[in-house]
Motif scaffolding. Structure first.
Motif, short mmCIF file in Angstrom:
data_model
loop_
_atom_site.label_atom_id
_atom_site.label_comp_id
_atom_site.label_asym_id
_atom_site.label_seq_id
_atom_site.Cartn_x
_atom_site.Cartn_y
_atom_site.Cartn_z
N LYS A 7 -2.11 5.10 -13.99
CA LYS A 7 -2.61 3.74 -13.84
C LYS A 7 -1.59 2.91 -13.07
N VAL A 8 -2.07 2.20 -12.06
CA VAL A 8 -1.17 1.39 -11.25
C VAL A 8 -0.68 0.19 -12.06
N ASP A 9 0.62 -0.01 -12.04
CA ASP A 9 1.23 -1.16 -12.72
C ASP A 9 2.08 -1.89 -11.70
N ARG A 10 1.63 -3.07 -11.30
CA ARG A 10 2.32 -3.76 -10.19
C ARG A 10 3.77 -4.09 -10.55
N SER A 11 4.06 -4.23 -11.86
CA SER A 11 5.43 -4.58 -12.22
C SER A 11 6.39 -3.42 -12.02
N LYS A 12 5.84 -2.23 -11.83
CA LYS A 12 6.71 -1.07 -11.63
C LYS A 12 6.86 -0.66 -10.17
N MET A 13 6.33 -1.49 -9.29
CA MET A 13 6.40 -1.16 -7.86
C MET A 13 7.85 -1.28 -7.35
N LEU A 14 8.20 -0.43 -6.43
CA LEU A 14 9.53 -0.52 -5.82
C LEU A 14 9.56 -1.50 -4.67
N GLY A 61 0.77 -1.24 0.00
CA GLY A 61 0.00 0.00 0.00
C GLY A 61 0.80 1.28 0.00
N LEU A 62 2.09 1.22 0.29
CA LEU A 62 2.85 2.47 0.43
C LEU A 62 2.81 3.32 -0.83
N GLU A 63 2.90 2.68 -1.99
CA GLU A 63 3.08 3.44 -3.23
C GLU A 63 1.76 3.96 -3.81
N THR A 64 0.65 3.51 -3.23
CA THR A 64 -0.64 3.90 -3.78
C THR A 64 -1.49 4.69 -2.78
N ALA A 65 -1.08 4.75 -1.53
CA ALA A 65 -1.94 5.31 -0.48
C ALA A 65 -2.37 6.75 -0.80
N PHE A 66 -1.40 7.59 -1.14
CA PHE A 66 -1.75 8.99 -1.38
C PHE A 66 -2.78 9.11 -2.51
N SER A 67 -2.53 8.39 -3.59
CA SER A 67 -3.42 8.51 -4.75
C SER A 67 -4.82 7.98 -4.45
N VAL A 68 -4.87 6.89 -3.69
CA VAL A 68 -6.19 6.33 -3.34
C VAL A 68 -6.96 7.31 -2.46
N VAL A 69 -6.29 7.84 -1.45
CA VAL A 69 -6.98 8.75 -0.53
C VAL A 69 -7.36 10.05 -1.25
N ASN A 70 -6.46 10.53 -2.09
CA ASN A 70 -6.77 11.73 -2.87
C ASN A 70 -8.01 11.50 -3.74
N THR A 71 -8.02 10.36 -4.41
CA THR A 71 -9.12 10.08 -5.33
C THR A 71 -10.44 9.89 -4.58
N VAL A 72 -10.37 9.09 -3.52
CA VAL A 72 -11.60 8.71 -2.82
C VAL A 72 -12.13 9.86 -1.95
N MET A 73 -11.21 10.61 -1.33
CA MET A 73 -11.63 11.58 -0.33
C MET A 73 -11.56 13.03 -0.80
N VAL A 74 -10.48 13.40 -1.48
CA VAL A 74 -10.30 14.81 -1.83
C VAL A 74 -11.00 15.14 -3.15
N GLN A 75 -10.69 14.37 -4.19
CA GLN A 75 -11.28 14.67 -5.49
C GLN A 75 -12.80 14.53 -5.45
N SER A 76 -13.29 13.68 -4.57
CA SER A 76 -14.74 13.49 -4.45
C SER A 76 -15.38 14.61 -3.64
N GLY A 77 -14.56 15.47 -3.03
CA GLY A 77 -15.11 16.59 -2.28
C GLY A 77 -15.41 16.30 -0.83
N LYS A 78 -15.04 15.12 -0.34
CA LYS A 78 -15.33 14.78 1.06
C LYS A 78 -14.36 15.43 2.03
N MET A 79 -13.15 15.78 1.52
CA MET A 79 -12.09 16.24 2.41
C MET A 79 -11.27 17.28 1.67
#
Lengths: 433, 320
Positions: free
Chosen positions: A387-394, A326-344
């Motif tokens: 777009k998340v690409d698991r093969s590019k994860m660190l 989850g480290l590499e996706t957390a910011f983007s998920v929270v941004n998408t779900v919470m900020v871009q949606s106007g909840k936060m």
């Protein structure tokens, strides 16, 4: 002057103010509307400057499971995701239940030099739930542990939990509880409900989480100690924590990015990439978690980054390991779900992903942007889609549930103690010596 | 027709698809009824019985079905194999496919194991689910439907009006799940009868009725399906004692006498005589338990035939 000294030009802060920020010698040396300097500059137009993210729940797997992750590879993943501090969970091999092991993890973190690695100590010896680990020794060690958790297992014995809560008061520690009644969840595989019944997978009832949350809130309040609830996943849990806070009780709670987005229906294909502890719940729970995070009932987002080798997921459901990276996706998920949606708004995101976790953990050099503080900072493009690409994860492991999904917002730059450890989405190879 | 190329769940079958399996089984029954028991349709083709759980009767039934279609059968059981040394399901399946298996019949303790085999890209073979954990056992439901149909010829194309009780450990039963799906899809009314501890959470979304009272239901049932109750369940506090279970949910002579005139007694086996079913009930004239076993072979022949696209069924038995 260090090689990373720099002036960030015309960056927007979370409160929308646009400023120049000078980083010199690892410190934020100036913040003003216009800085004239001989230092190199970075054009910050269109991007946001935020304090580096802080994770209170990270499985780095070292020592013991270096095939899944190491402190170094986990630190790299953290930097990529915009984290300048992570908290290494205690369920390693050997378990981080002694001063020796937590100091080893802290040393490995310092050697990696990419972000602060704060070890979490086990509450009980070997995570067995029978005998308190030497909590004071870990607190007094060079690692200075303040968060204790048997995560992966619940401290289910109420007397032991009471003692642990009492004991850590002497050094202002906090017990982070993995709330899961082990008897109500024996053999459990996924959220209990219509889907688990149809799929024939052993159910994991919400009440097994909620009953422990309720019990521990009462215990912590009784002994006047600090309780932190790991990865809250149910609507009922949110309501219990909301009640506790309304009574002024000292409880904090976290939610993971995956529980803010994914639901139990993903188990339909029996792909264990969606097998996680605690399990994915229902849409109703997801909505309650989002609401709880927005209104502050849930204090923070934590990743519960849980890397596993491919063979532990490329198998039948019951045999598969629990967990998601989850480290590499957390910011983007929270941004998408919470900020871009106007909840936060952005200030709330900073509060939930940086300032508040730093406060709970006592991580003094994180969570704020101020002249004189260490430059633990990130620059993010809030609207860029990727777009998340698991093969590019660190991360050394590929078990992300977000593969092929598109999110909004990307971390572009990470500064750790003033060192420019990620530039334009690429690790620079620089580290803090 | 089974369009996915696999039979993992009853959901893989439309209502018409289910009737096609049943019709094919009936046709195979007609052809193999005489002296000639064997058809050449799958000659030279290889199927594998991949059994990770002990199940002599299901494995033998599939083996008999494959052999009557002249297929070559490889039997694999986990005991004493490399699985006990830690080989994964994936490696085992790939190994067997490399030996020429075109269709894999899998029994596994983990729900979804058959789906994983079919859908993970591990192997290309057809997959037939012979029971996966607490999920499904679709060929059992098909043989049960076949058996019910033979006893109620007036419902040959539509089970509407038939009321079928499934009694016992619904919670852990893959047989109950597959039957609930199939029998309701064919039009029957299904009532699940068990103590509340053995009824799954969320069952209200199933197209079935629920009852905790066998005596209240017994007179209205056209078929009663008794599920095996494992006495281990008692230790997990699902019910207090075998005696109390048998009193509430066992099928004894008194309850058999209360059944409708034409009602039949079914059991997927193996039976716990004296627990969920008394010896006299199991051996009574209403019992169709042995017919279920015979029909199992026919239905499994039909499934193998339809999945493997065998040559047309000869209208007469042929010597092979």
């Amino acid at each position: 002057m260090s090689s990373s000294d720099i002036v960030l030009k015309e960056v927007r802060l979370a409160d929308s103010e646009v400023v120049d920020v000078e980083i010199r010698g690892g410190i934020i040396s100036a913040i003003s509307t216009k800085i004239t300097s001989d230092l190199p500059t970075l054009d910050g137009r269109g991007v946001l400057l935020l304090p580096g993210l802080v994770d209170l729940h990270t499985h780095l797997r070292e020592p013991g499971k270096e095939s899944s992750e190491t402190v170094l590879s986990g630190s790299q993943a953290a930097v990529k995701g915009g984290y300048t501090a992570v908290s290494a969970m205690a369920n390693t091999t050997p378990v981080a239940d002694t001063a020796g092991v937590v100091e080893q993890v802290a040393r490995l973190g310092a050697k990696a030099g990419l972000c602060d690695v704060f070890p979490i100590g086990a509450v009980t010896v070997g995570l067995l739930g029978e005998q308190l680990a030497e909590l004071s020794a870990m607190a007094d060690s060079a690692a200075g542990v303040r968060i204790f958790s048997d995560d992966g297992r619940c401290v289910s014995d109420p007397l032991l939990m009471r003692r642990a809560l009492e004991y850590v008061k002497s050094f202002n520690g906090v017990i982070a509880q993995h709330a899961q009644d082990p008897i109500l969840t024996a053999g459990a595989q996924m959220n209990e409900g219509a889907v688990s019944s149809r799929l024939g997978l052993q159910g994991w009832p919400a009440i097994a989480e909620e009953s422990i949350i309720a019990r521990d809130i009462l215990l912590a309040n009784y002994v006047q100690s600090r309780l932190h609830i790991c990865h809250l996943t149910t609507k009922g849990g949110v309501e219990i924590v909301r009640w506790a806070k309304s009574q002024g009780m000292a409880v904090t709670a976290e939610v993971t990015p995956h529980h803010l987005l994914l639901t139990e229906d993903l188990a339909e294909g029996y792909d264990p990439i969606y097998k996680v502890n605690p399990p994915l719940r229902t849409q109703e729970d997801v909505e309650a978690l989002r609401e709880g995070l927005a209104d502050g009932t849930i204090d923070i987002v934590a990743t519960d980054h849980a890397p596993h080798p491919a063979e532990d997921k490329d198998c039948e459901w019951n045999s598969a390991a629990f967990g998601m990276t989850g480290l590499e996706t957390a910011f983007s998920v929270v941004n998408t779900v919470m900020v871009q949606s106007g909840k936060m708004d952005w200030e709330t995101l900073v509060e939930r992903m940086s300032a508040k976790p730093a406060e709970i953990g006592g991580y003094k050099d994180h969570g704020r942007i101020a002249v004189g503080s260490l430059a633990n900072l990130i620059l993010v493009d809030p609207t860029k889609q990727w777009k998340v690409d698991r093969s590019k994860m660190l991360s050394r492991s590929y078990n992300t549930p977000f593969h092929d999904l598109t999110f909004t917002g990307e971390v572009l730059h990470t500064f750790y103690r003033g060192v420019h450890v990620m530039r334009d989405g690429q690790l620079t190879g620089l580290k803090h010596e | 027709m089974i369009t996915s190329g696999h039979l993992l769940s009853i959901n893989d079958l439309t209502r018409d698809g289910a009737f096609e399996v049943l019709d094919t089984a009936r046709e195979l029954s007609r052809i193999t009824d005489g002296a000639i028991k064997k058809l050449p349709t799958l000659r030279g083709r290889t199927v594998v019985n991949l059994f990770f759980e002990d199940s002599t009767r299901t494995r033998l039934s599939f083996e008999a079905a494959a052999k009557r279609l002249s297929a070559d059968v490889i039997n694999f059981s986990a005991k004493g194999s490399s699985v006990s040394k830690g080989e994964s399901l994936k490696d085992t399946a790939q190994t067997l496919e490399a030996m020429g298996a075109e269709l894999v019949i899998v029994r596994h303790g983990s729900s979804g194991a058959a789906a994983r085999l079919a859908q993970s890209g591990w192997i290309k073979s057809h997959v037939v689910n012979a029971g996966d954990g607490m999920h499904e056992h679709p060929t059992q439901a098909l043989l049960d439907a076949y058996t019910i149909r033979e006893h109620f010829p007036e419902h040959d194309r539509d089970f509407t009006g038939l009321r079928i009780g499934i009694v016992g450990d619904i919670l852990h039963s893959r047989v109950a799940r597959s039957n609930a799906l199939l029998l309701t899809s064919l039009g029957a009314q299904v009532v699940l009868i068990a103590p509340p501890t053995l009824i799954p959470i969320g069952v209200s979304s199933w197209p079935v009725e629920i009852s905790y009272d066998l005596d209240a239901e017994i007179e209205s049932l056209d078929a009663i399906m008794m599920l095996r109750v494992q006495s281990e369940r008692m230790n997990d506090a699902f019910f207090p004692s075998e005696r109390e279970y048998a009193r509430g949910y066992g099928l004894g002579a008194e309850r058999v006498n209360a059944m409708k005139e034409r009602a039949i007694i079914m059991h997927p086996g193996p039976m716990n005589r004296g627990l969920e079913i008394s010896a006299s009930s199991a051996d009574s004239e209403r019992s169709v338990i042995l017919e279920q076993v015979s029909n199992g072979v026919l239905v499994r022949m039909a499934v193998l035939y339809l999945l493997m696209g065998g040559t047309a069924i000869p209208t007469e038995g042929v010597l092979v």
